[in-house]
Motif scaffolding. Structure first.
Motif, short mmCIF file in Angstrom:
data_model
loop_
_atom_site.label_atom_id
_atom_site.label_comp_id
_atom_site.label_asym_id
_atom_site.label_seq_id
_atom_site.Cartn_x
_atom_site.Cartn_y
_atom_site.Cartn_z
N ARG A 50 -21.71 13.64 20.79
CA ARG A 50 -20.63 14.62 20.71
C ARG A 50 -20.98 15.77 19.76
NH1 ARG A 50 -14.59 12.61 20.17
NH2 ARG A 50 -15.11 12.18 22.35
N ASP A 51 -20.71 16.98 20.19
CA ASP A 51 -20.93 18.14 19.34
C ASP A 51 -19.97 18.07 18.16
OD1 ASP A 51 -20.58 20.97 18.34
OD2 ASP A 51 -22.10 21.31 19.89
N PRO A 52 -20.45 18.24 16.94
CA PRO A 52 -19.58 18.12 15.76
C PRO A 52 -18.60 19.27 15.57
CG PRO A 52 -21.77 18.81 15.10
CD PRO A 52 -21.86 18.48 16.56
N GLY A 53 -18.77 20.35 16.33
CA GLY A 53 -17.85 21.48 16.22
C GLY A 53 -18.56 22.79 15.99
N ASN A 79 -28.90 11.60 14.36
CA ASN A 79 -29.57 12.86 14.66
C ASN A 79 -28.54 13.93 15.02
OD1 ASN A 79 -31.87 14.52 15.02
ND2 ASN A 79 -31.73 14.28 17.24
N ASN A 80 -27.51 14.01 14.19
CA ASN A 80 -26.42 14.92 14.47
C ASN A 80 -25.66 15.16 13.17
OD1 ASN A 80 -24.68 16.53 15.93
ND2 ASN A 80 -23.71 14.86 17.06
N CYS A 81 -24.93 16.25 13.13
CA CYS A 81 -24.04 16.47 12.00
C CYS A 81 -22.76 15.67 12.20
CB CYS A 81 -23.68 17.96 11.88
SG CYS A 81 -24.88 18.92 10.93
N VAL A 82 -22.13 15.30 11.10
CA VAL A 82 -20.81 14.70 11.14
C VAL A 82 -19.85 15.81 10.76
CG1 VAL A 82 -19.29 12.95 10.17
CG2 VAL A 82 -21.71 12.44 10.51
N GLY A 83 -19.02 16.22 11.73
CA GLY A 83 -18.13 17.35 11.50
C GLY A 83 -16.76 17.14 12.12
N HIS A 84 -16.06 18.22 12.34
CA HIS A 84 -14.67 18.17 12.79
C HIS A 84 -14.48 17.36 14.07
CE1 HIS A 84 -10.57 19.46 13.53
NE2 HIS A 84 -10.91 19.89 14.71
N GLU A 85 -15.37 17.54 15.04
CA GLU A 85 -15.17 16.94 16.35
C GLU A 85 -15.60 15.48 16.44
OE1 GLU A 85 -13.64 18.26 18.81
OE2 GLU A 85 -13.42 20.32 18.10
N ASN A 86 -16.47 15.01 15.55
CA ASN A 86 -16.95 13.63 15.67
C ASN A 86 -16.79 12.80 14.40
OD1 ASN A 86 -18.93 14.83 14.10
ND2 ASN A 86 -20.65 14.02 15.26
N TYR A 87 -16.03 13.33 13.43
CA TYR A 87 -15.90 12.60 12.16
C TYR A 87 -15.17 11.28 12.36
CZ TYR A 87 -14.96 11.57 7.27
OH TYR A 87 -14.91 10.95 6.05
N SER A 133 -10.92 9.83 19.68
CA SER A 133 -10.88 10.91 18.69
C SER A 133 -9.97 12.02 19.19
CB SER A 133 -12.29 11.46 18.45
OG SER A 133 -12.26 12.51 17.50
N ARG A 134 -8.79 12.08 18.62
CA ARG A 134 -7.85 13.17 18.93
C ARG A 134 -7.78 14.07 17.70
NH1 ARG A 134 -2.32 11.21 21.44
NH2 ARG A 134 -2.19 13.48 21.66
#
Length: 288
Positions: free
Chosen positions: A65-68, A130-138, A261-262
């Motif tokens: 998932r894209d983190p945002g 291998n991804n950032c942890v951000g708004h969309e996947n935290y 994830s909502r």
């Protein structure tokens, strides 16, 4: 490092670890302790299989998932009365602007050198996904860690039981190798379970205060500077424990621990403790 979202050696290592623990628990520890044909053996096998599947599923979402992404047309709107706070640079007081991405950065967004772009509400870049942890996947990242902790502790109980009930004088073929494999898995799983529990505890601590990992470290410096000047520092996004939990886990408390994830909001604008209805006052927060 590979590109975000691509399968890398750390990702393969995580999947291999999950597979190894699952095999040892289900095919060695449970048969040695409870037996696969018994009601207890079948029940524990089914429960652990579901938990392992949940771990793999949430891990896959956290990886893919894209983190945002910051909207290309984003520009801070000073006339928006619902957003009375803006983050500015400590030096010069300018609005935060990413020279590498060539656009303004919304509150809580940061540029990731690995992903080579700005990420909404960036917490950190994790090599294990291998991804950032951000708004969309935290949230899904947090749920994965929670499931992994539960699975690790569950596996430890079954492995200890399997090791204890693997009697040294058991003359069944392969008993020695099975017992050795169970013990090795238990030894390797112990520090892993501890690391996961520490990681989970750290993020629970951050969520309760509505902070990201980056904001925590920035807050330490801000608090030091405030105390040096004789002032008090207050994290602007701290809305109280319950509201902080809602902002990350969602409005439905029954779904807080569900593998869904909502997201609350669009990741560009966030509620703050400075929000005053119908106020035309603009507050600013210094950041990097």
């Amino acid at each position: 490092m590979g590109r975000p979202g691509y399968v890398t050696v750390p990702i393969l290592s995580v999947l291999a670890a999950i597979g190894y623990v699952y095999y040892t628990t289900v095919f060695l520890a449970i048969p040695a302790w409870l037996g696969l044909a018994t009601a207890a053996g079948i029940t524990n096998t089914a429960a652990f299989t579901l938990l392992a599947a949940a771990c793999v599923a949430t891990y896959a979402v956290a990886v893919s998932r894209d983190p945002g992404r910051v909207p290309a047309a984003f520009v801070p709107d000073f006339e928006d009365v619902e957003s009375p706070i803006y983050e500015i640079k400590r030096k010069g007081g300018d609005l935060r602007y990413c020279q590498k991405c060539s656009h303004y950065k919304p509150p809580r967004a940061h540029h990731c050198r690995v992903c080579k772009r700005c990420v909404l509400r960036m917490d950190h870049h994790c090599i294990w996904i291998n991804n950032c942890v951000g708004h969309e996947n935290y949230k899904i990242f947090l749920v994965f860690v929670l499931y992994a902790v539960i699975a690790s502790l569950y596996s430890m109980v079954l492995i200890i039981g399997g090791a204890v009930h693997s009697l040294p004088k058991d003359e069944q073929p392969g008993s020695d190798s099975s017992r050795t494999s169970i013990i090795i898995c238990g030894i390797l799983l112990s520090p892993l379970a501890l690391a996961l529990m520490v990681l989970l505890g750290w993020h629970v601590y951050l969520i309760i205060q509505n902070k990201t990992t980056i904001e925590y470290h920035e807050g330490v410096r801000a608090m030091w500077l405030a105390e040096k000047a004789g002032n008090l520092y207050h994290h602007p996004y701290d809305l109280g424990v319950y509201e902080n939990l809602v902002s990350v886990l969602g409005p439905n408390i029954l779904c807080w621990l569900c593998p869904i994830s909502r997201n609350i909001g669009n990741g560009v604008r966030f509620r703050t403790s400075y929000d005053i209805p119908l106020s035309d006052t603009t507050n600013v927060m210094h950041t990097r």
